[in-house]
Design a protein around this motif. Structure first.
Motif, short mmCIF file in Angstrom:
data_model
loop_
_atom_site.label_atom_id
_atom_site.label_comp_id
_atom_site.label_asym_id
_atom_site.label_seq_id
_atom_site.Cartn_x
_atom_site.Cartn_y
_atom_site.Cartn_z
N THR A 47 23.64 -31.47 -28.58
CA THR A 47 23.87 -32.88 -28.85
C THR A 47 22.59 -33.52 -29.38
OG1 THR A 47 23.22 -33.66 -26.66
CG2 THR A 47 25.52 -32.98 -26.94
N VAL A 48 22.74 -34.71 -29.97
CA VAL A 48 21.59 -35.44 -30.48
C VAL A 48 20.62 -35.75 -29.33
CG1 VAL A 48 20.86 -37.61 -31.53
CG2 VAL A 48 22.88 -36.44 -32.40
N PHE A 104 14.43 -39.26 -36.16
CA PHE A 104 15.64 -38.45 -36.18
C PHE A 104 16.53 -38.86 -37.35
CE2 PHE A 104 18.13 -35.59 -33.42
CZ PHE A 104 17.06 -34.88 -32.88
N VAL A 113 22.20 -42.93 -35.39
CA VAL A 113 21.76 -41.89 -34.45
C VAL A 113 22.11 -42.30 -33.04
CG1 VAL A 113 19.79 -40.65 -33.51
CG2 VAL A 113 19.92 -41.09 -35.97
N LYS A 130 24.65 -40.10 -30.30
CA LYS A 130 23.70 -39.36 -29.49
C LYS A 130 24.36 -38.34 -28.55
CE LYS A 130 23.28 -43.01 -25.97
NZ LYS A 130 22.31 -43.90 -25.29
N LEU A 141 25.37 -31.49 -32.93
CA LEU A 141 24.89 -31.30 -34.30
C LEU A 141 25.38 -29.95 -34.82
CD1 LEU A 141 21.23 -32.41 -33.60
CD2 LEU A 141 22.89 -33.71 -34.94
N GLN A 157 22.46 -29.45 -39.78
CA GLN A 157 21.68 -30.57 -39.25
C GLN A 157 20.51 -30.09 -38.41
OE1 GLN A 157 25.06 -32.49 -37.39
NE2 GLN A 157 24.95 -34.22 -38.84
#
Length: 208
Positions: free
Chosen positions: A4-5, A25, A36, A40, A44, A48
């Protein structure tokens, strides 16, 4: 599986030893910091991740191999639930692979979390001696009612902490019949060793 972000930001911050911002980011992904923030908790894709690795000069291999995260085990120390066991060695003695979903569900930062075995009975019946604590070292701010791992005079102790304004904490044992609470004024220079190591995010019993 991707990451994940939020996990990528935490991992990048850990590797770079400085805070990675949403702006950085976004620049790496070619999107705004607002976007972003909105994504979050989404994973990804490989493309990415590769862009982020190149832009931020980090490597996400550690958290990108599968759906698990490696969490260090500090096996030569014990977080005491009461009487305290002197710390002899705080080095990593093992690794447990833990589901990334579990880490997200309990709100633990995988880059700042350790497993610590514990002994004693001061947190009984909530936590029994022989349990394994998941301690997030990035979460040291005291919220009432939560359980923390603290170091007291060379011993790691699992206790419930209560914030007492303006600068004190009340250190509480769940086994109230046997252990009395005590207070620590964090605004003063203490003449003994006391430090909040981190919040206990999860614990489990070790069957012996």
């Amino acid at each position: 599986m991707g990451i994940t972000v939020s996990e990528a930001i935490a991992e990048a911050t850990s590797q770079k030893k400085e805070k990675v911002t949403l702006e950085q980011f976004g620049a790496a992904l070619g999107v705004s910091k607002q976007y972003v923030g909105q994504i979050k908790n989404k994973e990804l894709n490989r493309s990415q991740i590769e862009r982020l690795e190149k832009f931020l000069k980090v490597n996400f291999t550690k958290v990108n191999n599968n759906d698990c995260v490696d969490i260090p085990v500090r096996g030569n120390l014990s977080a005491s639930l009461g009487q305290g066991i002197e710390i002899v060695d705080e080095t990593q003695t093992g690794v447990y692979s833990v589901s990334r979903k579990l880490m997200r569900d309990v709100g633990a930062n995988p880059n700042d979390t350790d497993f610590v075995p514990c002994e004693g009975d001061s947190m009984y019946p909530t936590i029994e001696g022989g349990a394994l604590l998941m301690v997030d070292r990035s979460k040291k701010e005291v919220f009432d009612g939560k359980i923390y791992c603290v170091r007291l005079n060379g011993n790691l102790i699992a206790k419930r902490l209560q914030f007492i304004p303006p600068n004190s904490v009340k250190v509480i044992s769940d086994n109230k019949e046997k252990y009395d609470p005590f207070y620590v004024d964090l605004s003063k220079v203490l003449d003994y060793d006391f430090e909040i190591i981190g919040e206990v995010k999860w614990y489990g019993a070790i069957v012996r």
